[in-house]
Design an enzyme around this catalytic site. Structure first.
Site, PDB file in Angstrom:
ATOM      1  N   HIS A 295       0.831  -1.203   0.000  1.00 47.00           N
ATOM      2  CA  HIS A 295       0.000   0.000   0.000  1.00 47.00           C
ATOM      3  C   HIS A 295       0.857   1.240   0.000  1.00 47.00           C
ATOM      4  O   HIS A 295       2.010   1.219   0.460  1.00 47.00           O
ATOM      5  CB  HIS A 295      -1.033   0.046   1.123  1.00 47.00           C
ATOM      6  CG  HIS A 295      -0.653  -0.587   2.414  1.00 47.00           C
ATOM      7  ND1 HIS A 295      -0.075   0.090   3.447  1.00 47.00           N
ATOM      8  CD2 HIS A 295      -0.786  -1.873   2.819  1.00 47.00           C
ATOM      9  CE1 HIS A 295       0.125  -0.739   4.464  1.00 47.00           C
ATOM     10  NE2 HIS A 295      -0.289  -1.943   4.115  1.00 47.00           N
ATOM     11  N   HIS A 338       6.780   0.629  11.817  1.00 44.78           N
ATOM     12  CA  HIS A 338       7.555   1.745  11.271  1.00 44.78           C
ATOM     13  C   HIS A 338       8.087   2.680  12.349  1.00 44.78           C
ATOM     14  O   HIS A 338       7.623   2.689  13.477  1.00 44.78           O
ATOM     15  CB  HIS A 338       6.715   2.537  10.257  1.00 44.78           C
ATOM     16  CG  HIS A 338       5.441   3.117  10.802  1.00 44.78           C
ATOM     17  ND1 HIS A 338       4.340   2.367  11.115  1.00 44.78           N
ATOM     18  CD2 HIS A 338       5.093   4.391  11.101  1.00 44.78           C
ATOM     19  CE1 HIS A 338       3.369   3.134  11.555  1.00 44.78           C
ATOM     20  NE2 HIS A 338       3.790   4.372  11.580  1.00 44.78           N
ATOM     21  N   GLU A 344       3.330  11.780  14.922  1.00 43.71           N
ATOM     22  CA  GLU A 344       1.921  11.510  14.631  1.00 43.71           C
ATOM     23  C   GLU A 344       1.071  11.599  15.892  1.00 43.71           C
ATOM     24  O   GLU A 344       1.243  10.817  16.822  1.00 43.71           O
ATOM     25  CB  GLU A 344       1.772  10.088  14.058  1.00 43.71           C
ATOM     26  CG  GLU A 344       2.651   9.799  12.853  1.00 43.71           C
ATOM     27  CD  GLU A 344       2.720   8.299  12.545  1.00 43.71           C
ATOM     28  OE1 GLU A 344       2.045   7.496  13.206  1.00 43.71           O
ATOM     29  OE2 GLU A 344       3.469   7.940  11.628  1.00 43.71           O
ATOM     30  N   HIS A 368       2.751   9.083  18.559  1.00 43.14           N
ATOM     31  CA  HIS A 368       3.951   8.373  18.135  1.00 43.14           C
ATOM     32  C   HIS A 368       4.890   9.422  17.573  1.00 43.14           C
ATOM     33  O   HIS A 368       4.727   9.888  16.448  1.00 43.14           O
ATOM     34  CB  HIS A 368       3.597   7.306  17.089  1.00 43.14           C
ATOM     35  CG  HIS A 368       2.589   6.307  17.592  1.00 43.14           C
ATOM     36  ND1 HIS A 368       1.490   5.919  16.865  1.00 43.14           N
ATOM     37  CD2 HIS A 368       2.511   5.653  18.768  1.00 43.14           C
ATOM     38  CE1 HIS A 368       0.785   5.045  17.574  1.00 43.14           C
ATOM     39  NE2 HIS A 368       1.376   4.882  18.729  1.00 43.14           N
ATOM     40  N   HIS A 374       6.387   1.935  16.230  1.00 42.32           N
ATOM     41  CA  HIS A 374       5.012   1.521  16.511  1.00 42.32           C
ATOM     42  C   HIS A 374       4.500   0.737  15.312  1.00 42.32           C
ATOM     43  O   HIS A 374       5.223   0.511  14.347  1.00 42.32           O
ATOM     44  CB  HIS A 374       4.123   2.717  16.841  1.00 42.32           C
ATOM     45  CG  HIS A 374       4.071   3.761  15.773  1.00 42.32           C
ATOM     46  ND1 HIS A 374       5.106   4.637  15.537  1.00 42.32           N
ATOM     47  CD2 HIS A 374       3.116   4.082  14.873  1.00 42.32           C
ATOM     48  CE1 HIS A 374       4.779   5.451  14.543  1.00 42.32           C
ATOM     49  NE2 HIS A 374       3.574   5.127  14.105  1.00 42.32           N
TER      50      HIS A 374
END
Ligand SMILES: [Fe+2]
Length: 437
Positions: A295, A338, A344, A368, A374
């Site tokens: 994706h 990642h 974020e 994060h 995470h």
């Protein structure tokens, strides 16, 4: 010529950053010039600039207001107490280098007595309002409508993401009805008040000290897709006939002030320009994803972006994860594990988020930060690695991120809140070494 909060059916002008024009009384909007010697009906002319005069044309935002009294008419300002709405990065906080998560902040308790302004709580923030850099990530917990109270935020524009309860947002330029699933964007410096027709209400706010939000470039996507400009809605002019006396609350340099006003600040009879409050229904977001395998990066879900001075490295991206089909073959479909440069702050408006099906609840939040690892929790990993990969619709879900190049510092309030999920890291504890050479 009625009290704008009394209306239930609204009219809107569509577009984002358009040259809108609206008059609540026929003939109130001057034609051919912005600043005639005497404006129609002896209204006062006032300019509201959202950018420097000399900002590039495609970024320039300003509107001309024709009003019964100019906004400079008010009583003297005095300090106002709002202890939980802090501004910018808290330098004295020791920032934990690990993932953080909060359960939904409860609406029971003090929230019923608070309005949209008094109920605002900064969860985490970065940057500095004086330098016009960074954002605050806030939650409002409120149960009372602002009646004869108006608010002006001189520190930033406000992106409002309601999670529970509709909002009736009366602004100087008109009224927006906003329900969960929709968002509102309120320009820096524009007076507004918020009524809560459903009572107890909760939601998220991005207070953007930096460059104003705009639609992202589309690159190879082409001229259509993601959030289309025509789906944004600005209000039509509306003013209060007999608003009576008001209390004005102003946020200015991170501090709060109040002043009495004899007249409603919602006294703009006509206006034109491209600086306007808007709302947007996320159901109109045209989602783009993979139709083969893997994706794309989550930047494909960007609704609005506030750029920084480094190209492609946003002061803030507002990103949503709305209902969508998953069709990728031989692919781990949830987000991968990642660590990112960008930080974020995440919230959940409704349903569940595919990377955290159990522990992340609507009204909760996670943080994060830059280089904090995470990813999907154990449950999501197990399901996704064993699932029969048929086309599958993620439905009844709406998560979002305020993503920033600057690390978020949580507030003392957020770190000491009983809503802080002290067991968050346990959701990855069961991911064992399963290497089978
Ligand atoms: Fe992430």
């Amino acid at each position: 010529m009625t009290n704008p909060t009394a209306h239930t059916e609204r009219r809107y002008q569509s577009g984002f950053g358009n040259e809108y024009a609206s008059e609540a009384v026929a003939g109130a909007l001057p034609q051919g010039r912005n600043n005639p010697q005497r404006a129609p009906f002896d209204l006062y002319t006032e300019l509201l600039s959202g950018t420097a005069f000399t900002a590039p044309r495609h970024e320039n935002r300003r509107s001309w207001l024709y009003r019964r009294q100019p906004s400079v008419v008010s009583g003297r300002y005095q300090p106002y107490a709002q202890a939980h709405w802090t501004t910018g990065a808290g330098r004295e906080i020791a920032l934990p280098p690990e993932p953080l998560r909060w359960h939904p902040m409860p609406l029971e308790g003090g929230a019923a007595a608070a309005d949209f302004i008094d109920g605002m709580h900064t969860i985490a923030a970065n940057g500095d309002a004086e330098s016009q850099v960074g954002i605050g990530s806030l939650m409002y917990l409120a149960g009372r409508s602002m009646d004869q109270r108006a608010f002006v935020n001189a520190d930033g524009e406000m992106l409002v993401v309601p999670q529970q309860g509709r909002l009736v947002i009366t602004t100087e330029l008109g009224v927006l009805d906003v329900k969960p699933g929709e968002i509102a964007l309120l320009p820096r410096g524009m007076a507004f008040k918020v009524a809560l027709p459903d009572g107890l209400s909760r939601g998220y706010v991005c207070e953007n000290y930096g460059a104003h939000f705009r639609l992202p470039e589309l690159g190879p996507i082409g001229s259509n897709g993601l959030a289309n400009a025509r789906d944004f809605q600005a209000p039509v002019a509306a003013f209060e006939d007999d608003g009576g006396a008001y209390e004005l609350v102003k946020k200015f340099g991170g501090r709060f002030w109040k002043a009495p006003a004899r007249q409603s600040p919602f006294n703009v009879v006509a206006w034109h320009g491209n600086l306007a409050p808007v709302k947007y229904d996320t159901a109109n977001f045209m989602v783009i994803g993979s139709i083969s395998f893997d994706h794309p990066d989550p930047s494909i879900f960007t609704v609005l972006t506030s750029p920084s001075d480094t190209p492609g490295t946003a002061n803030c991206d507002f990103v949503i994860f709305p209902p969508r089909w998953m069709v990728m073959e031989n692919t781990f479909r949830p987000p991968w594990f990642h660590r990112n440069l960008m930080s974020e702050f995440m919230g959940l408006v409704l349903g569940e988020y595919d990377a955290k099906p159990g522990g992340f609840k609507p009204g909760g939040a996670s943080l994060h930060n830059c280089m904090v690892p995470h990813g999907p929790d154990e449950e999501a990993f197990d399901k996704a690695t064993h699932a029969d990969l048929k086309p599958h619709k993620l439905d009844n879900t709406l998560a979002f991120m305020f993503e920033s190049r600057y690390r978020f510092i949580p507030t003392d309030f957020a770190l000491k809140s009983p809503a802080l999920d002290t067991d968050y890291a346990d959701c990855w504890a069961g991911l064992k070494d399963q290497f089978k050479p």
